[in-house]
Structures are given as structure tokens and as C-alpha cells.
Motif scaffolding. Structure first.
Motif, mmCIF file in Angstrom:
data_model
loop_
_atom_site.group_PDB
_atom_site.id
_atom_site.type_symbol
_atom_site.label_atom_id
_atom_site.label_comp_id
_atom_site.label_asym_id
_atom_site.label_seq_id
_atom_site.Cartn_x
_atom_site.Cartn_y
_atom_site.Cartn_z
ATOM 1 N N LEU A 1 -64.674 102.364 80.450
ATOM 2 C CA LEU A 1 -63.299 101.935 80.690
ATOM 3 C C LEU A 1 -63.240 101.035 81.908
ATOM 4 O O LEU A 1 -63.722 101.416 82.981
ATOM 5 C CB LEU A 1 -62.412 103.158 80.894
ATOM 6 N N THR B 1 -49.321 109.244 68.191
ATOM 7 C CA THR B 1 -50.689 109.757 68.100
ATOM 8 C C THR B 1 -51.303 109.932 69.490
ATOM 9 O O THR B 1 -50.850 109.332 70.464
ATOM 10 C CB THR B 1 -51.614 108.818 67.301
ATOM 11 N N ASP B 2 -52.342 110.731 69.556
ATOM 12 C CA ASP B 2 -53.087 110.936 70.797
ATOM 13 C C ASP B 2 -54.407 110.185 70.792
ATOM 14 O O ASP B 2 -55.177 110.295 71.730
ATOM 15 C CB ASP B 2 -53.375 112.431 70.998
ATOM 16 N N THR B 3 -54.700 109.470 69.715
ATOM 17 C CA THR B 3 -55.995 108.813 69.588
ATOM 18 C C THR B 3 -55.880 107.339 69.943
ATOM 19 O O THR B 3 -54.778 106.792 70.023
ATOM 20 C CB THR B 3 -56.524 108.944 68.163
ATOM 21 N N GLN B 4 -57.025 106.703 70.127
ATOM 22 C CA GLN B 4 -57.039 105.293 70.474
ATOM 23 C C GLN B 4 -57.531 104.468 69.288
ATOM 24 O O GLN B 4 -58.406 104.889 68.538
ATOM 25 C CB GLN B 4 -57.940 105.046 71.689
ATOM 26 N N TYR C 1 -62.116 98.012 77.651
ATOM 27 C CA TYR C 1 -63.429 98.628 77.791
ATOM 28 C C TYR C 1 -64.506 97.545 77.764
ATOM 29 O O TYR C 1 -64.311 96.461 77.221
ATOM 30 C CB TYR C 1 -63.716 99.598 76.623
ATOM 31 N N LEU D 1 -63.714 95.205 74.635
ATOM 32 C CA LEU D 1 -62.823 95.725 73.606
ATOM 33 C C LEU D 1 -61.502 96.167 74.204
ATOM 34 O O LEU D 1 -61.476 96.773 75.289
ATOM 35 C CB LEU D 1 -63.447 96.949 72.914
ATOM 36 N N THR E 1 -52.836 102.983 72.163
ATOM 37 C CA THR E 1 -52.319 104.226 71.594
ATOM 38 C C THR E 1 -50.882 103.975 71.165
ATOM 39 O O THR E 1 -50.209 103.078 71.675
ATOM 40 C CB THR E 1 -52.360 105.398 72.599
ATOM 41 N N PHE F 1 -59.020 100.674 68.291
ATOM 42 C CA PHE F 1 -59.741 99.607 68.960
ATOM 43 C C PHE F 1 -59.625 98.287 68.216
ATOM 44 O O PHE F 1 -59.573 98.242 66.982
ATOM 45 C CB PHE F 1 -61.221 99.975 69.086
ATOM 46 N N GLY F 2 -59.628 97.226 69.015
ATOM 47 C CA GLY F 2 -59.766 95.903 68.447
ATOM 48 C C GLY F 2 -61.203 95.661 68.027
ATOM 49 O O GLY F 2 -62.085 96.490 68.290
ATOM 50 N N PHE G 1 -55.711 99.601 76.810
ATOM 51 C CA PHE G 1 -56.879 99.764 77.669
ATOM 52 C C PHE G 1 -57.882 98.652 77.390
ATOM 53 O O PHE G 1 -57.923 98.110 76.290
ATOM 54 C CB PHE G 1 -57.573 101.114 77.386
ATOM 55 N N MET H 1 -49.875 102.657 75.161
ATOM 56 C CA MET H 1 -50.849 102.341 76.197
ATOM 57 C C MET H 1 -51.805 101.273 75.676
ATOM 58 O O MET H 1 -52.090 101.207 74.476
ATOM 59 C CB MET H 1 -51.679 103.590 76.566
#
Lengths: 114, 114
Positions: free
Chosen positions: B45, B100-103, B35, B92, B96, B105-106, B33, B31
């Protein structure tokens, strides 16, 4: 809509003590609750994830608790160090699994005094 | 661990112009995203970038203002259109991975609109 409250004021802690940060939310409990660290000028960095059916998680000097009755998570840093100074963000993953975006709190600015 | 890069890292733009921000990951992600983090505010988001189809926008964000592309599994762009000073913010991307279930970030793009 879901609202998240974190300590709005900066938290000053003496080096070596335990820092405790609070995250309170309204409405429904998330499937996952996550904590991130953000340093100035950088993106958030994942620290810990705790699931709805878990009470406590630990990773090295970090501990997170999750109380769905109180709608609250506590984040602890033991034996705190000046390098732990940063903004800590609480984030909710309502559905779990990482397929949806996260809802973040504003964060708590933690300052560890040497 | 994967490397997530964003371009540009910062920019100063004139009112009424548009800016396209790129997010590149060095491995395939599940995924992606986008933000926004306005001064003193929480990360919010904007949308989920879907590969090969239109992005899914959150309430308060529309495609005409924030068009998003995701042509493949490692790259996405966010355009901030017809900018006003209220669009000054850090933008940002996060991703994912299947495991993993976490995100993750750039580093963010700091945008200032004059």
C-alpha cells in the motif's frame, strides 16, 4: 510490523484433487482475512472474506478456514481444474470494514495439471 | 459490477521524468487506494486517496515522490516523480463501495524506468 507468509514455491496439483494453500501471519490477528486471485497482467480479484470470529467460510468449490490461535488461514479449492491455475493472495484487513488498506502476502502460484 | 480503469496500461519512461497514472471508476466509491507491486514482491500500500484533502501515506512513501489527487468520488491520480529504475513496478488502484468490505482492483499500470 505484520508479516505474512504464503507457500513461496509453486504448488502443482493434479486436476480433480483438492488444492490447499496456507497463509500464516505474525503479530495481531486481523479483523478480516481475505483471499484474492491474480492472473498474469491483471489486478487481483476478490474471492472470499472471513472474519475474526468465524472459523470457516465456503463459496462453491472454495473453502477458507481461519485459526487465530495458530495465526493461520487455509484456502481450499476442491475438484480443481486447470482454469484454477493462478496466483492466490492472502490479505489482512486489520481494522475491518474496508476503510484501511490491505496487507498482502507474496502469493502462492498454483498450477493445476490436466 | 463496477468498471475500474487505469491509464496508461503500461509505459516506458526515462530516469528523472514523472508519470501520472489515472484511475477512473464508473460509480461512486467509498475509499480509493494506490498499491505498488514490484517484481516478485507482494502488493504494498502506497497511500489512501482522500477526496478533497491530502492523501494518507504509508511508512516509506512520501508526498513529494508520489503526489496523489482525488478531486471527486470516482477519480484519482498517482504521480511517480523523478523516476529511477527502482520505480519500475506495477501500480494498481483499488476501491471499496459502501455496500461491501472488500476491495476491487483496477487492471494495473506497468511502469518500466530506463
Amino acid at each position: 510490523s505484520q508479516k505474512i507468509e504464503q507457500n513461496s514455491e509453486a504448488l502443482n496439483i493434479q486436476e480433480g484433487k483438492t488444492a490447499t494453500l496456507t497463509c500464516n501471519y505474525t503479530n495481531y490477528s486481523p479483523a478480516y482475512l481475505q483471499w484474492y486471485r491474480q492472473d498474469p497482467g491483471r489486478g487481483p480479484v476478490f474471492l472470499l472474506l472471513i472474519r475474526e470470529n468465524e472459523k470457516e467460510k465456503r463459496k462453491e468449490r472454495l473453502k477458507v478456514t481461519f485459526d487465530t490461535t495458530l495465526k493461520q488461514s487455509l484456502f481450499h479449492i476442491t475438484a480443481s481444474q486447470p482454469a484454477d491455475s493462478a496466483t492466490y493472495l492472502c490479505a489482512l484487513d486489520m481494522a475491518g470494514g474496508g476503510a484501511d488498506g490491505l496487507t498482502f502476502g507474496k502469493g502462492t502460484h498454483l498450477i493445476i495439471q490436466p | 459490477s463496477a468498471v475500474i480503469s487505469q491509464k496508461p496500461s503500461r509505459d516506458i519512461c526515462q530516469r528523472g521524468t514523472s508519470l501520472t497514472i489515472q484511475c477512473q471508476v464508473d460509480s461512486q466509491v467509498t475509499m480509493m487506494f494506490w498499491y505498488r507491486q514490484q517484481p516478485g514482491q507482494s502488493l504494498t500500500l502506497i497511500a489512501t486517496a482522500n477526496q478533497g484533502s491530502e492523501a494518507t501515506y504509508e511508512s516509506g512513501f512520501v508526498i513529494d515522490k508520489f503526489p496523489i489527487s482525488r478531486p471527486n468520488l470516482t477519480f484519482s491520480t498517482l504521480t511517480v516523480s523523478n523516476m529511477s529504475p527502482e520505480d519500475s513496478s506495477i501500480y494498481l488502484c483499488s476501491v471499496t463501495f459502501r455496500s461491501t468490505d472488500t476491495q476491487y482492483f483496477g487492471p494495473g499500470t506497468r511502469l518500466t524506468v530506463l
